[in-house]
Design a protein around this motif. Structure first.
Motif, short mmCIF file in Angstrom:
data_model
loop_
_atom_site.label_atom_id
_atom_site.label_comp_id
_atom_site.label_asym_id
_atom_site.label_seq_id
_atom_site.Cartn_x
_atom_site.Cartn_y
_atom_site.Cartn_z
N PHE A 298 0.87 -1.19 0.00
CA PHE A 298 0.00 0.00 0.00
C PHE A 298 0.90 1.23 0.00
O PHE A 298 1.96 1.24 0.64
N TYR A 299 0.47 2.30 -0.67
CA TYR A 299 1.19 3.58 -0.58
C TYR A 299 0.16 4.70 -0.52
O TYR A 299 -0.68 4.81 -1.42
N TRP A 300 0.22 5.47 0.55
CA TRP A 300 -0.69 6.59 0.74
C TRP A 300 0.15 7.88 0.70
O TRP A 300 0.61 8.38 1.73
N SER A 301 0.33 8.38 -0.50
CA SER A 301 1.27 9.49 -0.73
C SER A 301 1.00 10.73 0.12
O SER A 301 1.93 11.29 0.70
N PRO A 302 -0.28 11.20 0.24
CA PRO A 302 -0.48 12.44 1.00
C PRO A 302 -0.03 12.33 2.46
O PRO A 302 0.28 13.35 3.09
N LEU A 303 0.02 11.12 2.99
CA LEU A 303 0.46 10.93 4.37
C LEU A 303 1.90 10.41 4.44
O LEU A 303 2.40 10.13 5.53
N ALA A 304 2.53 10.27 3.29
CA ALA A 304 3.89 9.73 3.20
C ALA A 304 3.99 8.40 3.96
O ALA A 304 4.92 8.15 4.72
N ARG A 305 3.00 7.53 3.72
CA ARG A 305 2.97 6.25 4.44
C ARG A 305 2.89 5.08 3.45
O ARG A 305 2.19 5.17 2.42
N ALA A 306 3.57 4.01 3.80
CA ALA A 306 3.46 2.78 3.03
C ALA A 306 3.37 1.60 4.00
O ALA A 306 3.88 1.68 5.13
N VAL A 307 2.72 0.55 3.55
CA VAL A 307 2.63 -0.68 4.35
C VAL A 307 2.98 -1.85 3.44
O VAL A 307 2.50 -1.92 2.30
N ARG A 308 3.83 -2.74 3.92
CA ARG A 308 4.20 -3.94 3.18
C ARG A 308 3.78 -5.16 3.96
O ARG A 308 4.06 -5.28 5.16
N VAL A 309 3.09 -6.07 3.28
CA VAL A 309 2.59 -7.30 3.90
C VAL A 309 3.20 -8.47 3.12
O VAL A 309 3.09 -8.51 1.90
N ARG A 310 3.86 -9.39 3.80
CA ARG A 310 4.41 -10.58 3.13
C ARG A 310 3.84 -11.81 3.80
O ARG A 310 3.82 -11.90 5.04
N GLY A 311 3.36 -12.77 3.00
CA GLY A 311 2.78 -13.94 3.64
C GLY A 311 2.33 -14.98 2.64
O GLY A 311 2.89 -15.12 1.55
N THR A 312 1.28 -15.68 3.03
CA THR A 312 0.77 -16.80 2.26
C THR A 312 -0.73 -16.63 2.11
O THR A 312 -1.40 -16.26 3.07
N ALA A 313 -1.24 -16.93 0.90
CA ALA A 313 -2.68 -16.77 0.66
C ALA A 313 -3.40 -18.10 0.90
O ALA A 313 -2.93 -19.16 0.49
N GLN A 314 -4.53 -18.00 1.59
CA GLN A 314 -5.35 -19.19 1.85
C GLN A 314 -6.70 -19.01 1.16
O GLN A 314 -7.33 -17.95 1.27
N ARG A 315 -7.16 -20.09 0.51
CA ARG A 315 -8.46 -20.04 -0.19
C ARG A 315 -9.60 -20.00 0.81
O ARG A 315 -9.59 -20.75 1.81
N ALA A 316 -10.59 -19.18 0.52
CA ALA A 316 -11.81 -19.19 1.35
C ALA A 316 -12.69 -20.37 0.92
O ALA A 316 -12.43 -21.02 -0.11
N THR A 317 -13.73 -20.62 1.67
CA THR A 317 -14.68 -21.67 1.29
C THR A 317 -15.43 -21.23 0.03
O THR A 317 -15.52 -20.02 -0.28
N ALA A 318 -16.00 -22.21 -0.66
CA ALA A 318 -16.79 -21.89 -1.86
C ALA A 318 -17.95 -20.97 -1.49
O ALA A 318 -18.32 -20.07 -2.25
N ALA A 319 -18.52 -21.17 -0.30
CA ALA A 319 -19.67 -20.35 0.13
C ALA A 319 -19.26 -18.89 0.30
O ALA A 319 -19.97 -17.98 -0.14
N GLU A 320 -18.10 -18.66 0.92
CA GLU A 320 -17.64 -17.27 1.12
C GLU A 320 -17.35 -16.61 -0.23
O GLU A 320 -17.68 -15.44 -0.45
N SER A 321 -16.72 -17.37 -1.13
CA SER A 321 -16.41 -16.82 -2.45
C SER A 321 -17.69 -16.50 -3.22
O SER A 321 -17.78 -15.48 -3.91
N ALA A 322 -18.69 -17.38 -3.09
CA ALA A 322 -19.97 -17.14 -3.79
C ALA A 322 -20.65 -15.88 -3.25
O ALA A 322 -21.17 -15.06 -4.03
N THR A 323 -20.61 -15.70 -1.94
CA THR A 323 -21.21 -14.49 -1.34
C THR A 323 -20.51 -13.24 -1.87
O THR A 323 -21.15 -12.24 -2.21
N ASP A 324 -19.19 -13.31 -1.93
CA ASP A 324 -18.43 -12.17 -2.44
C ASP A 324 -18.79 -11.90 -3.90
O ASP A 324 -19.00 -10.75 -4.30
N PHE A 325 -18.87 -12.98 -4.69
CA PHE A 325 -19.17 -12.82 -6.12
C PHE A 325 -20.50 -12.11 -6.31
O PHE A 325 -20.62 -11.18 -7.11
N LEU A 326 -21.51 -12.53 -5.54
CA LEU A 326 -22.85 -11.96 -5.71
C LEU A 326 -22.91 -10.50 -5.27
O LEU A 326 -23.82 -9.77 -5.66
N ALA A 327 -21.92 -10.08 -4.46
CA ALA A 327 -21.88 -8.68 -4.02
C ALA A 327 -21.11 -7.79 -5.01
O ALA A 327 -21.07 -6.57 -4.85
#
Ligand SMILES: Cc1cc2nc3c(=O)[nH]c(=O)nc-3n(C[C@H](O)[C@H](O)[C@H](O)COP(=O)(O)O)c2cc1C
Length: 218
Positions: A103-132
């Motif tokens: 992330f980089y928020w220039s007006p505040l001179a701020r950045a955030v770096r996140v390093r990690g591993t992605a985990q799949r959500a359940t099919a139900a959570e993904s379906a809810t997100d899709f419909l939204a």
């Protein structure tokens, strides 16, 4: 030869307003600080402060990166994103879930770096997100794999028209390849820039039970 004002070397960098960064009283968990900084960015009028660059690695070890929307940050420090399994980033996460968000928020001179591993959500959570999602996003995802190639506007419009017809017939239709991923960080870094280059950095590293905090040399 004169340098043009719009050439990269002539454009000023770190022009935002440096914010006080009381690293000593930073919370024990990084998502609390992240949500505070996200709120600050939104309150400061940063547009789409929840947009981040997601970096992934392909099967040949070649890094890839693109901007996307972070949809939520859960209480256990999970950054939620969503995309199609058939997109390049979907393939990359399925093959190698190691990834990063920046992330980089220039007006505040701020950045955030996140390093990690992605985990799949359940099919139900993904379906809810899709419909939204926006109807056009759903039609795009139903019509063809993201980042696949096409030759003519007419061929694209026809695929979209078929997807929209399917959505009209069944408003609850869900693309089976739409997936919510949660990026679970191993480390999160907060960078408070300073136009005078006296930058402050705080790194959180996940331990077995909690988070270690360390100041980082600028
Ligand atoms: C502000 C912004 C938000 C975006 N949000 C998403 C998103 O949530 N999911 C997504 O798949 N692509 C999103 N995109 C598009 C991606 O940047 C990218 O073009 C697309 O996902 C294809 O990436 P890939 O070929 O690496 O899979 C967004 C782009 C921008 C500029």
């Amino acid at each position: 030869m004169q340098t043009r004002r719009d050439e990269p070397g002539a454009v000023p960098s770190i022009v935002g307003q440096a914010q006080d960064f009381d690293w000593a009283s930073a919370p024990d968990a990084p998502h609390e600080l992240f949500l505070r900084w996200l709120r600050d960015a939104t309150n400061a009028g940063v547009p789409e402060a929840h947009a981040a660059t997601l970096s992934t690695v392909d099967a040949d070890g070649l890094p890839d990166a693109r901007v996307l929307t972070v949809k939520d940050v859960s209480g256990d420090c999970g950054f939620k994103i969503a995309t199609g399994d058939e997109s390049p980033k979907g393939h990359q996460l399925l093959t190698n879930p190691n990834c990063a968000l920046t992330f980089y928020w220039s007006p505040l001179a701020r950045a955030v770096r996140v390093r990690g591993t992605a985990q799949r959500a359940t099919a139900a959570e993904s379906a809810t997100d899709f419909l939204a999602c926006h109807p056009q996003t759903r039609a795009n995802a139903l019509a063809a794999p993201q980042s696949s190639t096409f030759s003519t506007d007419a061929s694209r419009d026809e695929l979209i028209r078929q997807a929209q017809a399917a959505m009209e017939l069944d408003p609850g239709i869900v693309s089976p390849q739409w997936t919510v991923w949660t990026v679970i960080p191993k480390s999160v870094e907060f960078w408070q820039g300073d136009p005078n280059r006296n930058h402050q950095r705080l790194g959180y590293i996940r331990t077995k039970t909690a988070w270690d905090k360390q100041r980082l040399w600028p």
